[in-house]
Design a protein around this motif. Structure first.
Motif, mmCIF file in Angstrom:
data_model
loop_
_atom_site.group_PDB
_atom_site.id
_atom_site.type_symbol
_atom_site.label_atom_id
_atom_site.label_comp_id
_atom_site.label_asym_id
_atom_site.label_seq_id
_atom_site.Cartn_x
_atom_site.Cartn_y
_atom_site.Cartn_z
ATOM 1 N N LEU A 273 0.762 -1.083 -0.133
ATOM 2 C CA LEU A 273 -0.164 -0.181 -0.133
ATOM 3 C C LEU A 273 0.969 1.301 0.079
ATOM 4 O O LEU A 273 0.671 2.090 -0.897
ATOM 5 C CB LEU A 273 -0.873 0.015 1.161
ATOM 6 C CG LEU A 273 -1.705 1.190 1.518
ATOM 7 C CD1 LEU A 273 -2.896 1.352 0.015
ATOM 8 C CD2 LEU A 273 -2.408 1.184 2.714
ATOM 9 N N ASP A 274 1.940 1.196 0.887
ATOM 10 C CA ASP A 274 3.015 2.565 1.021
ATOM 11 C C ASP A 274 3.563 2.812 -0.572
ATOM 12 O O ASP A 274 3.370 3.932 -0.817
ATOM 13 C CB ASP A 274 3.950 2.023 2.136
ATOM 14 C CG ASP A 274 3.678 2.284 3.446
ATOM 15 O OD1 ASP A 274 2.238 2.758 3.535
ATOM 16 O OD2 ASP A 274 4.100 1.877 4.204
ATOM 17 N N LEU A 275 3.786 1.652 -1.041
ATOM 18 C CA LEU A 275 4.444 1.959 -2.711
ATOM 19 C C LEU A 275 3.381 2.357 -3.560
ATOM 20 O O LEU A 275 3.747 3.102 -4.245
ATOM 21 C CB LEU A 275 4.778 0.506 -3.046
ATOM 22 C CG LEU A 275 5.364 0.464 -4.480
ATOM 23 C CD1 LEU A 275 6.724 1.619 -4.725
ATOM 24 C CD2 LEU A 275 5.584 -1.015 -5.018
ATOM 25 N N ALA A 276 1.999 2.102 -3.668
ATOM 26 C CA ALA A 276 1.055 2.574 -4.291
ATOM 27 C C ALA A 276 0.734 4.200 -4.044
ATOM 28 O O ALA A 276 0.612 4.927 -4.918
ATOM 29 C CB ALA A 276 -0.285 1.655 -4.254
ATOM 30 N N LYS A 277 0.843 4.434 -2.679
ATOM 31 C CA LYS A 277 0.634 5.745 -2.414
ATOM 32 C C LYS A 277 1.878 6.684 -2.814
ATOM 33 O O LYS A 277 1.572 7.755 -3.482
ATOM 34 C CB LYS A 277 0.517 6.041 -0.858
ATOM 35 C CG LYS A 277 -0.787 5.397 -0.355
ATOM 36 C CD LYS A 277 -0.909 5.560 0.973
ATOM 37 C CE LYS A 277 -2.301 5.300 1.710
ATOM 38 N NZ LYS A 277 -2.543 5.194 3.016
ATOM 39 N N ALA A 278 3.110 5.992 -2.990
ATOM 40 C CA ALA A 278 4.204 6.882 -3.261
ATOM 41 C C ALA A 278 4.234 6.873 -4.773
ATOM 42 O O ALA A 278 4.504 8.085 -5.170
ATOM 43 C CB ALA A 278 5.483 6.131 -2.905
ATOM 44 N N GLN A 279 3.802 6.044 -5.536
ATOM 45 C CA GLN A 279 3.752 5.908 -6.852
ATOM 46 C C GLN A 279 2.462 7.105 -7.305
ATOM 47 O O GLN A 279 2.629 7.847 -8.135
ATOM 48 C CB GLN A 279 3.305 4.751 -7.521
ATOM 49 C CG GLN A 279 4.300 3.614 -7.392
ATOM 50 C CD GLN A 279 4.125 2.416 -7.918
ATOM 51 O OE1 GLN A 279 2.900 1.917 -7.479
ATOM 52 N NE2 GLN A 279 5.038 1.522 -8.548
ATOM 53 N N GLN A 280 1.559 7.197 -6.548
ATOM 54 C CA GLN A 280 0.516 8.042 -6.763
ATOM 55 C C GLN A 280 1.013 9.687 -6.670
ATOM 56 O O GLN A 280 0.521 10.429 -7.407
ATOM 57 C CB GLN A 280 -0.927 7.876 -5.906
ATOM 58 C CG GLN A 280 -2.027 8.682 -6.144
ATOM 59 C CD GLN A 280 -2.654 8.717 -7.357
ATOM 60 O OE1 GLN A 280 -2.692 7.758 -8.224
ATOM 61 N NE2 GLN A 280 -3.188 9.847 -8.156
#
Length: 181
Positions: free
Chosen positions: A149-156
């Protein structure tokens, strides 16, 4: 050991919607046994991937203040099978969020076609009581899954920053700001 049935979040809208990917490969041991010669992803593991996606969506909506456990699956329909080499797209929509729990509508897609449609009900448990009953490791919110989830938020955030930078470079003004003649 806890198995993670999500490879990556593609989209995450807090308290509303999540889209995730699961790539099926022969590196996963369960595909060697189910079934030999015709490696099919078990329906129960597709449901688990949808539940992990939904559990993160529900937990994040509440700031991970309580444990989220799968309470029941009132409805699950499958319209085909997924095999090694396939890529599943999980889409989960939060339809009801209350103090005692939540309901999500979850769908799995294969090659753009609906593969499964599942309704999942989650229960909220306060951390003290949940740890007494289940122990601390039986929940969706493992460090490994929260890292996805953290990776997805960083990518967003990176996509949003790139879009803002691109808009500023294009016309010298933030996106949506009209340019003067």
């Amino acid at each position: 050991m806890r198995w993670i049935w999500i490879d990556k979040f593609l989209e995450f809208r807090s308290g509303q919607f999540a889209r995730a990917i699961k790539n099926l490969t022969l590196a996963e041991e369960h595909l060697h046994d189910h079934f030999p010669g015709y490696p099919v992803m078990p329906a129960s593991l597709i449901i688990e991937g949808l539940a992990q996606t939904g559990g993160i969506l529900v937990g994040e909506a509440g700031g991970f203040a309580e444990k989220v456990v799968l309470a029941k699956i009132p409805r699950a329909e499958f319209f085909g099978v997924a095999c090694a080499g396939d890529q599943l797209i999980y889409e989960v929509t939060l339809t009801d969020l209350r103090a005692e729990g939540a309901v999500v509508d979850a769908k799995a897609f294969l090659d753009g076609e609906l593969l499964a449609e599942v309704e999942i009900v989650f229960a909220h448990l306060d951390n003290t009581r949940a740890n007494q009953i289940f122990g601390p490791k039986n929940f969706v919110f493992t460090q490994q899954l929260l890292g996805v989830l953290d990776l997805a938020k960083a990518q967003q955030r990176a996509r949003e920053q790139d879009a803002t930078t691109h808009d500023l470079e294009s016309n010298g003004q933030p996106h949506g700001t009209p340019t003067l003649p």
